[in-house]
Write an enzyme that holds these catalytic residues in place. Structure first.
Site, PDB file in Angstrom:
ATOM      1  N   ARG A 124     -24.132 -47.586 -53.024  1.00 14.28           N
ATOM      2  CA  ARG A 124     -22.986 -46.839 -53.204  1.00 14.28           C
ATOM      3  C   ARG A 124     -23.543 -46.931 -55.076  1.00 14.28           C
ATOM      4  O   ARG A 124     -22.636 -46.152 -55.827  1.00 14.28           O
ATOM      5  CB  ARG A 124     -21.531 -47.079 -54.180  1.00 14.28           C
ATOM      6  CG  ARG A 124     -21.142 -47.596 -51.668  1.00 14.28           C
ATOM      7  CD  ARG A 124     -19.500 -46.832 -51.934  1.00 14.28           C
ATOM      8  NE  ARG A 124     -19.124 -46.755 -50.023  1.00 14.28           N
ATOM      9  CZ  ARG A 124     -19.114 -47.898 -49.822  1.00 14.28           C
ATOM     10  NH1 ARG A 124     -19.174 -48.711 -50.363  1.00 14.28           N
ATOM     11  NH2 ARG A 124     -18.912 -47.720 -48.704  1.00 14.28           N
ATOM     12  N   LYS A 146     -30.723 -35.087 -62.404  1.00  8.76           N
ATOM     13  CA  LYS A 146     -30.551 -34.788 -60.634  1.00  8.76           C
ATOM     14  C   LYS A 146     -31.813 -35.727 -60.124  1.00  8.76           C
ATOM     15  O   LYS A 146     -33.171 -35.997 -60.893  1.00  8.76           O
ATOM     16  CB  LYS A 146     -31.550 -33.117 -61.266  1.00  8.76           C
ATOM     17  CG  LYS A 146     -30.014 -31.917 -60.773  1.00  8.76           C
ATOM     18  CD  LYS A 146     -30.858 -30.858 -60.882  1.00  8.76           C
ATOM     19  CE  LYS A 146     -30.297 -29.589 -60.457  1.00  8.76           C
ATOM     20  NZ  LYS A 146     -30.023 -28.138 -60.545  1.00  8.76           N
ATOM     21  N   GLU A 188     -43.105 -25.481 -67.445  1.00  9.69           N
ATOM     22  CA  GLU A 188     -41.491 -25.810 -67.735  1.00  9.69           C
ATOM     23  C   GLU A 188     -41.141 -25.695 -69.626  1.00  9.69           C
ATOM     24  O   GLU A 188     -39.829 -25.514 -69.659  1.00  9.69           O
ATOM     25  CB  GLU A 188     -41.588 -27.196 -67.094  1.00  9.69           C
ATOM     26  CG  GLU A 188     -41.190 -26.822 -65.836  1.00  9.69           C
ATOM     27  CD  GLU A 188     -40.380 -26.581 -65.304  1.00  9.69           C
ATOM     28  OE1 GLU A 188     -39.033 -25.983 -65.732  1.00  9.69           O
ATOM     29  OE2 GLU A 188     -40.148 -26.403 -63.743  1.00  9.69           O
ATOM     30  N   LYS A 242     -32.836 -29.252 -72.920  1.00 15.79           N
ATOM     31  CA  LYS A 242     -32.555 -30.027 -71.942  1.00 15.79           C
ATOM     32  C   LYS A 242     -31.075 -30.423 -71.749  1.00 15.79           C
ATOM     33  O   LYS A 242     -29.734 -30.785 -71.456  1.00 15.79           O
ATOM     34  CB  LYS A 242     -33.719 -30.573 -70.974  1.00 15.79           C
ATOM     35  CG  LYS A 242     -33.224 -31.046 -69.257  1.00 15.79           C
ATOM     36  CD  LYS A 242     -33.788 -30.379 -68.516  1.00 15.79           C
ATOM     37  CE  LYS A 242     -32.641 -30.856 -66.925  1.00 15.79           C
ATOM     38  NZ  LYS A 242     -33.962 -31.098 -65.527  1.00 15.79           N
ATOM     39  N   GLU A 252     -23.767 -28.573 -63.148  1.00 23.41           N
ATOM     40  CA  GLU A 252     -25.370 -27.144 -62.441  1.00 23.41           C
ATOM     41  C   GLU A 252     -22.990 -26.455 -61.736  1.00 23.41           C
ATOM     42  O   GLU A 252     -23.696 -25.660 -61.309  1.00 23.41           O
ATOM     43  CB  GLU A 252     -25.828 -26.785 -61.391  1.00 23.41           C
ATOM     44  CG  GLU A 252     -27.010 -25.760 -61.652  1.00 23.41           C
ATOM     45  CD  GLU A 252     -27.900 -26.027 -60.708  1.00 23.41           C
ATOM     46  OE1 GLU A 252     -28.407 -26.967 -61.386  1.00 23.41           O
ATOM     47  OE2 GLU A 252     -28.305 -25.035 -59.659  1.00 23.41           O
ATOM     48  N   ARG A 256     -26.427 -24.657 -66.360  1.00 21.86           N
ATOM     49  CA  ARG A 256     -26.988 -25.098 -65.901  1.00 21.86           C
ATOM     50  C   ARG A 256     -28.373 -24.669 -64.933  1.00 21.86           C
ATOM     51  O   ARG A 256     -29.231 -25.311 -64.657  1.00 21.86           O
ATOM     52  CB  ARG A 256     -27.023 -27.010 -65.124  1.00 21.86           C
ATOM     53  CG  ARG A 256     -27.957 -28.105 -65.382  1.00 21.86           C
ATOM     54  CD  ARG A 256     -28.192 -28.696 -64.648  1.00 21.86           C
ATOM     55  NE  ARG A 256     -28.495 -30.119 -64.203  1.00 21.86           N
ATOM     56  CZ  ARG A 256     -29.368 -31.080 -64.243  1.00 21.86           C
ATOM     57  NH1 ARG A 256     -28.323 -31.825 -64.660  1.00 21.86           N
ATOM     58  NH2 ARG A 256     -30.230 -31.954 -64.396  1.00 21.86           N
ATOM     59  N   ASN A 260     -32.882 -22.741 -63.423  1.00 17.05           N
ATOM     60  CA  ASN A 260     -33.788 -22.936 -63.159  1.00 17.05           C
ATOM     61  C   ASN A 260     -34.392 -21.458 -62.746  1.00 17.05           C
ATOM     62  O   ASN A 260     -34.929 -20.533 -61.871  1.00 17.05           O
ATOM     63  CB  ASN A 260     -32.721 -22.819 -61.977  1.00 17.05           C
ATOM     64  CG  ASN A 260     -31.751 -23.561 -61.237  1.00 17.05           C
ATOM     65  OD1 ASN A 260     -32.600 -24.730 -61.299  1.00 17.05           O
ATOM     66  ND2 ASN A 260     -30.750 -23.492 -60.465  1.00 17.05           N
ATOM     67  N   HIS A 263     -37.575 -20.497 -60.706  1.00 16.06           N
ATOM     68  CA  HIS A 263     -37.339 -20.893 -59.164  1.00 16.06           C
ATOM     69  C   HIS A 263     -37.114 -20.137 -58.185  1.00 16.06           C
ATOM     70  O   HIS A 263     -37.310 -21.153 -57.344  1.00 16.06           O
ATOM     71  CB  HIS A 263     -36.397 -22.564 -59.933  1.00 16.06           C
ATOM     72  CG  HIS A 263     -37.120 -23.039 -61.087  1.00 16.06           C
ATOM     73  ND1 HIS A 263     -37.191 -22.845 -62.445  1.00 16.06           N
ATOM     74  CD2 HIS A 263     -37.084 -24.389 -60.386  1.00 16.06           C
ATOM     75  CE1 HIS A 263     -37.934 -24.004 -62.495  1.00 16.06           C
ATOM     76  NE2 HIS A 263     -37.591 -25.236 -61.762  1.00 16.06           N
ATOM     77  N   HIS A 267     -39.628 -21.488 -55.664  1.00 13.93           N
ATOM     78  CA  HIS A 267     -39.533 -22.446 -54.678  1.00 13.93           C
ATOM     79  C   HIS A 267     -39.490 -21.807 -53.569  1.00 13.93           C
ATOM     80  O   HIS A 267     -40.585 -22.578 -52.639  1.00 13.93           O
ATOM     81  CB  HIS A 267     -38.393 -23.234 -54.134  1.00 13.93           C
ATOM     82  CG  HIS A 267     -37.671 -23.945 -55.307  1.00 13.93           C
ATOM     83  ND1 HIS A 267     -36.653 -24.009 -55.606  1.00 13.93           N
ATOM     84  CD2 HIS A 267     -38.399 -24.695 -55.854  1.00 13.93           C
ATOM     85  CE1 HIS A 267     -36.241 -25.299 -56.651  1.00 13.93           C
ATOM     86  NE2 HIS A 267     -37.274 -25.838 -56.691  1.00 13.93           N
ATOM     87  N   HIS A 280     -45.268 -27.951 -58.574  1.00 12.21           N
ATOM     88  CA  HIS A 280     -44.370 -27.179 -58.470  1.00 12.21           C
ATOM     89  C   HIS A 280     -44.430 -25.875 -60.003  1.00 12.21           C
ATOM     90  O   HIS A 280     -44.033 -25.212 -60.131  1.00 12.21           O
ATOM     91  CB  HIS A 280     -42.985 -28.212 -58.676  1.00 12.21           C
ATOM     92  CG  HIS A 280     -41.931 -27.894 -59.163  1.00 12.21           C
ATOM     93  ND1 HIS A 280     -41.128 -27.059 -58.643  1.00 12.21           N
ATOM     94  CD2 HIS A 280     -41.247 -27.662 -60.637  1.00 12.21           C
ATOM     95  CE1 HIS A 280     -40.324 -26.990 -59.576  1.00 12.21           C
ATOM     96  NE2 HIS A 280     -39.804 -27.477 -60.649  1.00 12.21           N
TER      97      HIS A 280
HETATM   98  N1  GLY Z   1     -34.634 -28.398 -62.959  1.00 13.16           N
HETATM   99  C1  GLY Z   1     -33.864 -28.049 -63.383  1.00 13.16           C
HETATM  100  C2  GLY Z   1     -31.938 -29.003 -63.620  1.00 13.16           C
HETATM  101  O1  GLY Z   1     -32.771 -30.117 -63.550  1.00 13.16           O
HETATM  102  O2  GLY Z   1     -30.702 -28.698 -63.556  1.00 13.16           O
END
Ligand code: GLY
Length: 376
Positions: A124, A146, A188, A242, A252, A256, A260, A263, A267, A280
């Protein structure tokens, strides 16, 4: 060698240091001790990073009194799935890890996301430390908590927010990074300028040539110090942005999502081409170009910003379009993406440069036109 720079990911009471400098791999053990970690740990690396960096990290952990073991995974995005996750749980159990034990993710985004997710879910949730060795992981995936894995249906469809205890960025690792990987990370870097800091974008534009050849210059003793300073300034600014965004919106719920940028289409490209065909960052580069053109068409940005992103992407040898990807399959993959809400595609757009807006919808007819406008 200049002193490491430290930024904090402010998430009281889970705030953590992000240290940036050269030679930090040797200090992983002392940093883990400073952070109050103890006992056993599993260093997770891949076939690329283990031979280069694992011995230094393992020795550093042993010197600081830890009992580390190493788990080496195959390199590449295909590794970031359920089968490897189960292998990681096996390795954690085989090493006798308990709730006080921790994981060290030594590698790029795949290793960081996967090892972080194993740490988030094993017993957990146990602690983990990010030691990113690719530019993309240094400026993006190692910061912000993330973690996750891919499913056959799409990227990052299973995951958790789980903040690391520390992020240790050894810039010297960039000296052995393949040029294609380094450039993918630069996509990025450009993103942060576009969404949050027009001044940083101007800086990148001015320093384009030095930024482009930085990994080679790290291996040139006459240029090493100035290059480390350049990279430290660049990586630190990205991490600051960041950390600031994540500090204001960890899970998010709103802000946040600006991270993206590029993206949605990115993606779509990665998924439709098959993981690993486009890195990526390469897919995000094309996605950002798409989004900048969408913003120009929406009247949010002047045409000169479209010219600027083309100049930056060209100067850093990043793709301007995605040959081999047909629109129908990219569009289908975009619909399956987790950023789709109620079947509607949502885009991050910018306007003016350095200022992002989330949740933008675009007329369906524009999408295909914009895609073909990128070039075949
Ligand atoms: N890579 C986008 C984020 O960490 O929110």
């Amino acid at each position: 060698m200049s002193a490491p720079c430290e930024i904090w990911g402010e998430l009281d009471p889970r705030s953590y240091p992000i240290r940036i400098g050269a030679g930090l791999l040797e200090l992983v053990g002392t940093c883990c001790a400073e952070r109050g970690l103890c006992g056993r740990c599993l260093v997770v690396a891949d076939e690329n990073t283990a031979p280069l960096f694992a011995a230094t990290v393992l020795h550093s952990l042993e010197r600081a009194g830890f009992s580390p073991a190493l788990k080496t995974l195959p390199a590449g995005e295909e590794t970031k799935g359920l089968a490897t996750l189960v292998e990681l749980y096996d390795a954690l159990l085989a090493h006798g890890m308990d709730r006080k034990s921790f994981v060290v993710a030594l590698g790029g985004g795949v290793v960081g996301d996967l090892a972080g997710y194993a740490a988030a879910t094993f017993l957990r949730g146990i602690s983990f430390v990010q030691v990113p060795t690719t530019l993309l992981a240094m400026v993006d995936s190692s910061v912000g908590g993330k973690t996750g894995i891919n499913l056959p249906q799409g990227k990052n469809l299973v995951g958790a927010f789980h903040q690391p205890q520390a992020v240790l960025i050894d810039l010297a690792a960039l000296g052995s990074l393949p040029p294609r990987e380094y450039r993918a990370g630069l996509a990025e870097v450009i993103k942060y300028g576009l969404i949050c800091d027009a001044g940083f974008l101007d800086w990148l534009d001015r320093e384009l040539e030095r930024v482009d050849r930085a990994p080679q210059d790290l291996n040139d003793s006459a240029r090493r110090d100035s290059t480390q300073q350049l990279l430290s300034a660049m990586v630190a600014r990205c991490c600051e942005i960041k950390a600031e965004v994540v500090g204001r919106d960890e899970c998010e719920g709103g802000l946040r999502a600006i991270l993206n940028f590029g993206h949605t289409v990115g993606h779509g490209i990665e998924n439709s081409a098959g993981y690993g065909v486009y890195l990526h960052g390469e897919a995000v580069a094309v996605g950002m170009r798409f989004a900048v053109r969408a913003a120009v068409r929406s009247g949010l940005l002047p045409e000169s910003e479209s010219e600027r992103i083309d100049r930056l992407l060209r100067g850093l040898h990043l793709p301007l379009h995605a040959p081999g990807c047909d629109w129908d399959s990219v569009r289908r993959a975009m619909t399956a993406d987790k950023k789709t809400v109620g079947g509607m595609l949502k885009f991050v757009l910018i306007g003016p440069a350095g200022c992002a807006r989330t949740g933008c919808e675009l007329p369906e007819a524009w999408l295909e036109e914009l895609w073909h406008g990128l070039g075949e």
